[in-house]
Design a protein around this motif. Structure first.
Motif, mmCIF file in Angstrom:
data_model
loop_
_atom_site.group_PDB
_atom_site.id
_atom_site.type_symbol
_atom_site.label_atom_id
_atom_site.label_comp_id
_atom_site.label_asym_id
_atom_site.label_seq_id
_atom_site.Cartn_x
_atom_site.Cartn_y
_atom_site.Cartn_z
ATOM 1 N N ILE A 379 -38.020 30.353 27.623
ATOM 2 C CA ILE A 379 -37.515 31.229 26.552
ATOM 3 C C ILE A 379 -36.389 32.114 27.100
ATOM 4 N N ALA A 380 -36.673 32.881 28.156
ATOM 5 C CA ALA A 380 -35.622 33.728 28.730
ATOM 6 C C ALA A 380 -34.458 32.883 29.234
ATOM 7 N N SER A 381 -34.766 31.785 29.919
ATOM 8 C CA SER A 381 -33.694 30.931 30.446
ATOM 9 C C SER A 381 -32.902 30.283 29.314
ATOM 10 N N GLY A 382 -33.575 29.886 28.235
ATOM 11 C CA GLY A 382 -32.882 29.280 27.100
ATOM 12 C C GLY A 382 -31.932 30.248 26.424
ATOM 13 N N ILE A 383 -32.358 31.495 26.297
ATOM 14 C CA ILE A 383 -31.503 32.521 25.690
ATOM 15 C C ILE A 383 -30.289 32.802 26.566
ATOM 16 N N LEU A 384 -30.510 32.933 27.867
ATOM 17 C CA LEU A 384 -29.411 33.232 28.786
ATOM 18 C C LEU A 384 -28.409 32.080 28.854
ATOM 19 N N ALA A 385 -28.916 30.849 28.865
ATOM 20 C CA ALA A 385 -28.030 29.692 29.024
ATOM 21 C C ALA A 385 -27.136 29.469 27.813
ATOM 22 N N THR A 386 -27.637 29.802 26.627
ATOM 23 C CA THR A 386 -26.881 29.547 25.394
ATOM 24 C C THR A 386 -26.301 30.808 24.776
ATOM 25 N N ASN A 387 -26.668 31.970 25.320
ATOM 26 C CA ASN A 387 -26.270 33.262 24.747
ATOM 27 C C ASN A 387 -26.727 33.375 23.291
ATOM 28 N N SER A 388 -27.909 32.823 23.021
ATOM 29 C CA SER A 388 -28.446 32.829 21.660
ATOM 30 C C SER A 388 -29.967 32.712 21.728
ATOM 31 N N TRP A 389 -30.644 33.397 20.791
ATOM 32 C CA TRP A 389 -32.101 33.271 20.735
ATOM 33 C C TRP A 389 -32.522 31.857 20.373
ATOM 34 N N LEU A 390 -31.601 31.081 19.785
ATOM 35 C CA LEU A 390 -31.920 29.692 19.426
ATOM 36 C C LEU A 390 -32.203 28.843 20.662
ATOM 37 N N GLY A 391 -31.579 29.197 21.791
ATOM 38 C CA GLY A 391 -31.863 28.469 23.024
ATOM 39 C C GLY A 391 -33.312 28.631 23.443
ATOM 40 N N GLY A 392 -33.852 29.851 23.303
ATOM 41 C CA GLY A 392 -35.265 30.080 23.601
ATOM 42 C C GLY A 392 -36.169 29.359 22.620
ATOM 43 N N LEU A 393 -35.774 29.349 21.335
ATOM 44 C CA LEU A 393 -36.565 28.644 20.319
ATOM 45 C C LEU A 393 -36.615 27.148 20.609
ATOM 46 N N LEU A 394 -35.502 26.589 21.051
ATOM 47 C CA LEU A 394 -35.483 25.154 21.362
ATOM 48 C C LEU A 394 -36.437 24.841 22.507
ATOM 49 N N GLN A 395 -36.531 25.727 23.485
ATOM 50 C CA GLN A 395 -37.490 25.504 24.568
ATOM 51 C C GLN A 395 -38.931 25.529 24.058
ATOM 52 N N VAL A 396 -39.207 26.373 23.085
ATOM 53 C CA VAL A 396 -40.549 26.405 22.489
ATOM 54 C C VAL A 396 -40.844 25.084 21.785
ATOM 55 N N ILE A 397 -39.861 24.546 21.079
ATOM 56 C CA ILE A 397 -40.027 23.243 20.422
ATOM 57 C C ILE A 397 -40.255 22.156 21.465
ATOM 58 N N ASP A 398 -39.477 22.206 22.554
ATOM 59 C CA ASP A 398 -39.664 21.249 23.645
ATOM 60 C C ASP A 398 -41.086 21.323 24.195
ATOM 61 N N PHE A 399 -41.562 22.547 24.400
ATOM 62 C CA PHE A 399 -42.914 22.746 24.932
ATOM 63 C C PHE A 399 -43.948 22.121 23.999
ATOM 64 N N ALA A 400 -43.772 22.290 22.693
ATOM 65 C CA ALA A 400 -44.715 21.728 21.719
ATOM 66 C C ALA A 400 -44.722 20.204 21.785
ATOM 67 N N ILE A 401 -43.529 19.608 21.918
ATOM 68 C CA ILE A 401 -43.437 18.143 22.024
ATOM 69 C C ILE A 401 -44.189 17.652 23.255
ATOM 70 N N LEU A 402 -43.968 18.325 24.362
ATOM 71 C CA LEU A 402 -44.616 17.928 25.614
ATOM 72 C C LEU A 402 -46.126 18.136 25.553
ATOM 73 N N PHE A 403 -46.550 19.200 24.917
ATOM 74 C CA PHE A 403 -47.982 19.461 24.777
ATOM 75 C C PHE A 403 -48.664 18.321 24.014
ATOM 76 N N VAL A 404 -48.073 17.915 22.909
ATOM 77 C CA VAL A 404 -48.630 16.823 22.092
ATOM 78 C C VAL A 404 -48.629 15.513 22.876
ATOM 79 N N LEU A 405 -47.581 15.293 23.662
ATOM 80 C CA LEU A 405 -47.480 14.045 24.428
ATOM 81 C C LEU A 405 -48.513 13.989 25.543
#
Length: 421
Positions: A379-405
């Motif tokens: 989350i913190a790394s996603g926000i810093l890398a993209t300069n947007s809270w959407l970067g952190g949100l995308l990491q949360v979505i990634d985490f959910a995909i990996l959890f299900v897998l």
């Protein structure tokens, strides 16, 4: 399945071992690590000057005041890489490294045009920042390796001026380096004379058009990235550090793409690339380390019934938050565990594909080119890398995909009788 994996490993492991122990790839890795603290400083400056809640006027003022901090670090990364190559390659030959680094850097500068074309005409006696950064990366690496090789080989032949014993060491070493340095720099000056005097061109532009643009174009593509990720996971499965082996080949390309994005971001232009070094660090390693295992560690720690799995998960949880996952790779283990081979290899490939498509569609922003340490938590790394809270949100979505897998494979292990609860 085990027999197939054994046969496959027999074919792949010699190449992997060669890559992992190759002198030139190790030198290249160390040279990039030399620039790491400087690029981190430059990245921090870019983040501070472009915080999303600042007005455009504030951002412009901060970039004017703080811009030299980034220009003197990230924008001239090729300077540090060329010096690092010369230094570390000379050390590998047991030759004085500091002189090898200086000669390598000077050889690169000899090939570098000291002029800038503008609408008003040519301005001579100046260096363009892009030639010391993204645009000069490949010619810099090539020149540094060749220069260091020539310098070391001439030195090893004993073509040196030897001073009497009473001369101070610094003076003696300088005289010893004189002839090897002159031979090396003369070689590069001759090349530059031929290119500019006969072909009316410069090697910078030739290498950029013939080698760098095709390679970066290939490296920024999704298929090439997935192939690189597959080998990272595959090598880790056999206990080899896939990240170091593969990144030693891909880092020059991904770092060049990172600098391209950073320059576009500073100029307010559209980011030219999705796949960059920050993309690989933030949206692959940044989810628990190689293999994106944060979700798997959480499942082990809180959703498994067998005590051994729970203990492994809870011991690995702290490091996993900071993307260090050797405890779970070797303690679970993931190495040579055919039962979880599918999520181990498929997870990064699936998530990277999803991220690429979402960024290509403009739904989520691509990394700006700011270098974020791979140990920064999700989350913190996603926000810093993209300069947007959407970067952190995308990491949360990634985490959910990996959890299900990961969940069904780990629960299958939990129900097996191989380990007593």
């Amino acid at each position: 399945m085990n027999g197939f994996m054994d046969k496959l490993s027999e074919k792949i492991m010699p190449l992997a071992n060669w890559l992992g122990q190759n002198k030139y790839l190790m030198v290249l890795r160390d040279a990039f690590m030399l620039s790491f603290p400087l690029t981190m400083f430059g990245s921090i400056i870019v983040v501070i000057a472009n915080l999303p809640f600042f007005s455009d006027e504030t951002k412009a003022t901060l970039n004017t005041l703080l811009g030299s901090g980034q220009s003197a670090t990230m924008s001239i990364m090729t300077v540090f890489v060329t010096f690092g190559i010369g230094y570390y390659l000379s050390k590998s030959y047991e030759v004085e490294g500091i002189f090898g680094g200086a000669v390598a850097f000077s050889s690169f500068l000899i090939l570098t045009p000291f002029f800038i074309d503008t609408e008003a005409g040519e301005i001579s006696g100046v260096l363009s920042l892009d030639r010391l950064g993204a645009k000069g990366m490949f010619i810099g690496m090539l020149a540094a390796f060749i220069a260091a090789e020539i310098y070391c080989r001439v030195t090893k032949r004993g073509w040196q001026i030897k001073m009497p014993d009473g001369v101070p060491p610094a003076v003696s070493k300088s005289f010893a380096a004189m002839i090897p340095a002159i031979v090396t720099l003369s070689f590069f000056l001759l090349i530059n004379v031929l290119m500019t005097g006969i072909f009316h061109a410069n090697l910078h532009d030739v290498i950029y058009e013939v080698i760098q643009k095709p390679l970066t174009g290939l490296g920024s593509s999704l298929p090439a990235t997935l192939i690189a990720l597959f080998f990272v996971q595959f090598l880790w499965f056999f206990g080899l550090h896939g990240q170091i082996i593969v990144n030693s080949v891909m880092d020059p390309i991904w770092n060049t793409l990172m600098l391209d994005n950073l320059e576009a971001y500073k100029a307010g232009d559209k980011l030219p690339h999705i796949i960059t070094k920050p993309f690989m660090e933030t949206f692959t390693v940044g989810l628990g380390g190689s293999g994106m295992t944060l979700a798997a560690v959480l499942i082990l720690a809180f959703f498994m019934k067998k005590k051994q799995y729970k203990d492994i998960g809870r011991l690995a949880l702290g490091p996993a938050v900071f993307n260090v996952n050797e405890p779970v790779i070797f303690g679970f283990p993931i190495v040579l565990n055919v039962t979880i081979l599918i999520p181990w290899i498929l997870g990064p490939l699936l998530v990277t594909t999803v991220n690429y498509l979402l960024m290509a569609a403009g739904i989520f922003p691509a990394p700006t080119g700011v270098s974020v340490p791979w140990t920064v938590p999700i989350i913190a790394s996603g926000i810093l890398a993209t300069n947007s809270w959407l970067g952190g949100l995308l990491q949360v979505i990634d985490f959910a995909i990996l959890f299900v897998l990961w969940f069904p494979f780990l629960k299958t292990l939990d129900r097996s009788k191989d380990i007593v609860a």
